[in-house]
Design a protein around this motif. Structure first.
Motif, PDB file in Angstrom:
ATOM      1  N   LEU A  38       0.827  -1.197   0.000  1.00  0.00           N
ATOM      2  CA  LEU A  38       0.000   0.000   0.000  1.00  0.00           C
ATOM      3  C   LEU A  38       0.866   1.254   0.000  1.00  0.00           C
ATOM      4  N   SER A  39       0.204   2.382  -0.073  1.00  0.00           N
ATOM      5  CA  SER A  39       0.830   3.690   0.066  1.00  0.00           C
ATOM      6  C   SER A  39      -0.156   4.499   0.892  1.00  0.00           C
ATOM      7  N   PRO A  40       0.260   5.629   1.445  1.00  0.00           N
ATOM      8  CA  PRO A  40      -0.725   6.458   2.163  1.00  0.00           C
ATOM      9  C   PRO A  40      -1.923   6.797   1.288  1.00  0.00           C
ATOM     10  N   HIS A  41      -1.684   7.107   0.021  1.00  0.00           N
ATOM     11  CA  HIS A  41      -2.813   7.458  -0.856  1.00  0.00           C
ATOM     12  C   HIS A  41      -3.750   6.264  -1.059  1.00  0.00           C
ATOM     13  N   ALA A  42      -3.182   5.076  -1.235  1.00  0.00           N
ATOM     14  CA  ALA A  42      -4.004   3.880  -1.440  1.00  0.00           C
ATOM     15  C   ALA A  42      -4.805   3.557  -0.180  1.00  0.00           C
ATOM     16  N   LEU A  43      -4.156   3.677   0.974  1.00  0.00           N
ATOM     17  CA  LEU A  43      -4.846   3.372   2.220  1.00  0.00           C
ATOM     18  C   LEU A  43      -5.989   4.360   2.462  1.00  0.00           C
TER      19      LEU A  43
ATOM     20  N   GLY B 130     -16.094   5.385   5.932  1.00  0.00           N
ATOM     21  CA  GLY B 130     -16.317   6.588   6.737  1.00  0.00           C
ATOM     22  C   GLY B 130     -15.109   7.010   7.563  1.00  0.00           C
ATOM     23  N   PHE B 131     -13.917   6.511   7.217  1.00  0.00           N
ATOM     24  CA  PHE B 131     -12.715   6.853   7.979  1.00  0.00           C
ATOM     25  C   PHE B 131     -11.895   7.911   7.242  1.00  0.00           C
ATOM     26  N   LYS B 132     -11.530   8.966   7.983  1.00  0.00           N
ATOM     27  CA  LYS B 132     -10.768  10.080   7.424  1.00  0.00           C
ATOM     28  C   LYS B 132      -9.360  10.120   8.033  1.00  0.00           C
ATOM     29  N   PRO B 133      -8.356  10.477   7.216  1.00  0.00           N
ATOM     30  CA  PRO B 133      -6.987  10.523   7.752  1.00  0.00           C
ATOM     31  C   PRO B 133      -6.816  11.617   8.801  1.00  0.00           C
ATOM     32  N   ILE B 134      -6.139  11.262   9.873  1.00  0.00           N
ATOM     33  CA  ILE B 134      -5.839  12.204  10.951  1.00  0.00           C
ATOM     34  C   ILE B 134      -4.353  12.507  10.989  1.00  0.00           C
ATOM     35  N   ALA B 135      -3.527  11.481  10.856  1.00  0.00           N
ATOM     36  CA  ALA B 135      -2.072  11.681  10.947  1.00  0.00           C
ATOM     37  C   ALA B 135      -1.346  10.525  10.266  1.00  0.00           C
ATOM     38  N   TYR B 136      -0.153  10.827   9.786  1.00  0.00           N
ATOM     39  CA  TYR B 136       0.715   9.811   9.177  1.00  0.00           C
ATOM     40  C   TYR B 136       2.124   9.993   9.720  1.00  0.00           C
TER      41      TYR B 136
ATOM     42  N   ARG C 117       3.527  13.822   2.851  1.00  0.00           N
ATOM     43  CA  ARG C 117       4.396  13.041   3.711  1.00  0.00           C
ATOM     44  C   ARG C 117       5.795  12.998   3.098  1.00  0.00           C
ATOM     45  N   ILE C 118       6.793  13.267   3.922  1.00  0.00           N
ATOM     46  CA  ILE C 118       8.165  13.202   3.428  1.00  0.00           C
ATOM     47  C   ILE C 118       8.878  12.070   4.143  1.00  0.00           C
TER      48      ILE C 118
ATOM     49  N   PHE D 233       5.244   2.983   6.789  1.00  0.00           N
ATOM     50  CA  PHE D 233       4.558   4.158   7.332  1.00  0.00           C
ATOM     51  C   PHE D 233       3.445   3.708   8.271  1.00  0.00           C
ATOM     52  N   TRP D 234       3.049   4.620   9.145  1.00  0.00           N
ATOM     53  CA  TRP D 234       1.825   4.378   9.912  1.00  0.00           C
ATOM     54  C   TRP D 234       0.811   5.448   9.528  1.00  0.00           C
ATOM     55  N   ALA D 235      -0.451   5.113   9.709  1.00  0.00           N
ATOM     56  CA  ALA D 235      -1.511   6.063   9.390  1.00  0.00           C
ATOM     57  C   ALA D 235      -2.634   5.883  10.404  1.00  0.00           C
ATOM     58  N   LEU D 236      -3.148   6.996  10.889  1.00  0.00           N
ATOM     59  CA  LEU D 236      -4.233   6.990  11.869  1.00  0.00           C
ATOM     60  C   LEU D 236      -5.472   7.607  11.231  1.00  0.00           C
TER      61      LEU D 236
END
Ligand SMILES: [Zn+2]
Length: 293
Positions: free
Chosen positions: A217-222, A230-236, A277-278, A286-289
């Motif tokens: 995966l990638s942050p964009h894919a996740l 119904g889940f929205k990104p909060i932090a990576y 994200r850099i 990566f982690w994603a919340l």
């Protein structure tokens, strides 16, 4: 897999974002497809039983690039990692009930408990789940998330190094959504197909390891995968160090105001959106919340 290759010729649709995902290469004999939009890289899930893929060999001495040389020996490190993620959650919400998917021998769950959480784990490998129950006294149930019954809903569902292994991501996430309270959270850690390391290693990147790791995966894919639930990104972030463009700009702003190099770097950074994200070079995780709205 000739039938799959014919499908690729016709154009495979990215199951995360709907972009086009042409065939890119074979990994361990499985055809891999990569979305041109979100860089999600995946193969067709194997038909093998989960318990066969994650047999005891997977956790001890497997030659699979995504497997563990000796999972139990990493217990202390994994427990610390769980505690770090627990503290991360504590920055956003008060400790409650957590469901750890792919809990293995329970070390990550133990770390969550260290940081104030209580919870339950699910694990397809019977030996690992038994270790968690019998040696660590944890509530880790043997089976797949999709097939286990629960009488409660959880404040957080945690997917540490598990999303790459989903056989059917939408089924797994759908079940997780049923088990999450309104306003609840999902925390992921997984390999990042957008990372510099993934790009540098190309088809030799260790995360392309079917039949266990069938999707990178990638942050964009996740983001795209969880949005329908119904889940929205909060932090990576990365497990070692969190950095986003805003952080980088702040760091640059503290440099000399007159230095030509610092001015040039600030000018370049100004072109990057804050939420970008850099990743540090060579960091391919990566982690994603996410939070349910
Ligand atoms: Zn995509």
């Amino acid at each position: 897999m000739p039938s799959v290759l014919r499908a690729a010729d016709a154009g495979v649709v990215c199951e995360a974002c709907g972009g086009e995902a042409p065939y890119v290469f074979d990994a361990r004999g499985y055809p891999m497809f990569r979305c041109g939009r979100c860089r999600y890289t995946f193969t067709v899930p194997p038909r093998e039983d989960l318990a066969t893929i994650y047999d005891d060999g997977y956790f001890s001495g497997g030659d699979d690039g995504s497997a563990y040389p000796d999972y139990l020996a990493e217990g202390a490190l994994l427990r610390k990692r769980g505690a770090r993620y627990g503290r991360l959650l504590n920055r956003y919400t008060t400790p409650g009930r957590i469901l750890d998917v792919g809990a293995a021998a329970g070390f990550i769950l133990q770390g969550y408990l260290d940081s104030g959480w209580s919870g339950t784990g699910v694990e397809v490998n019977g030996s690992m789940a038994a270790h968690a129950r019998e040696r660590l006294g944890l509530d880790v149930r043997t089976g797949a998330l999709e097939s286990l019954g629960f009488t409660e809903r959880f404040d957080v569902v945690s997917f540490i190094q598990v999303a790459a292994h989903f056989i059917d991501p939408k089924a797994a996430l759908g079940r997780a959504a049923e088990l999450t309270v309104p306003g609840g959270w999902w925390l992921f850690e997984t390999w990042n197909s957008e990372s510099l390391a993934a790009r540098a290693f190309g088809r030799n990147w260790h995360a392309y390891s079917p039949p266990s790791a069938v999707r990178a995966l990638s942050p964009h894919a996740l983001d795209a995968f969880v949005a329908p639930f119904g889940f929205k990104p909060i932090a990576y972030g990365t497990p070692r160090k969190v950095i986003d463009a805003r952080h980088a700009k702040f760091a640059l702003s503290t440099l000399s105001r007159t230095s030509l190099l610092a001015r040039a770097a600030r000018a370049l950074a100004g072109l990057v959106p804050d939420r970008t994200r850099i990743p540090y070079p060579a960091v391919d995780v990566f982690w994603a919340l996410y939070r349910r709205r």
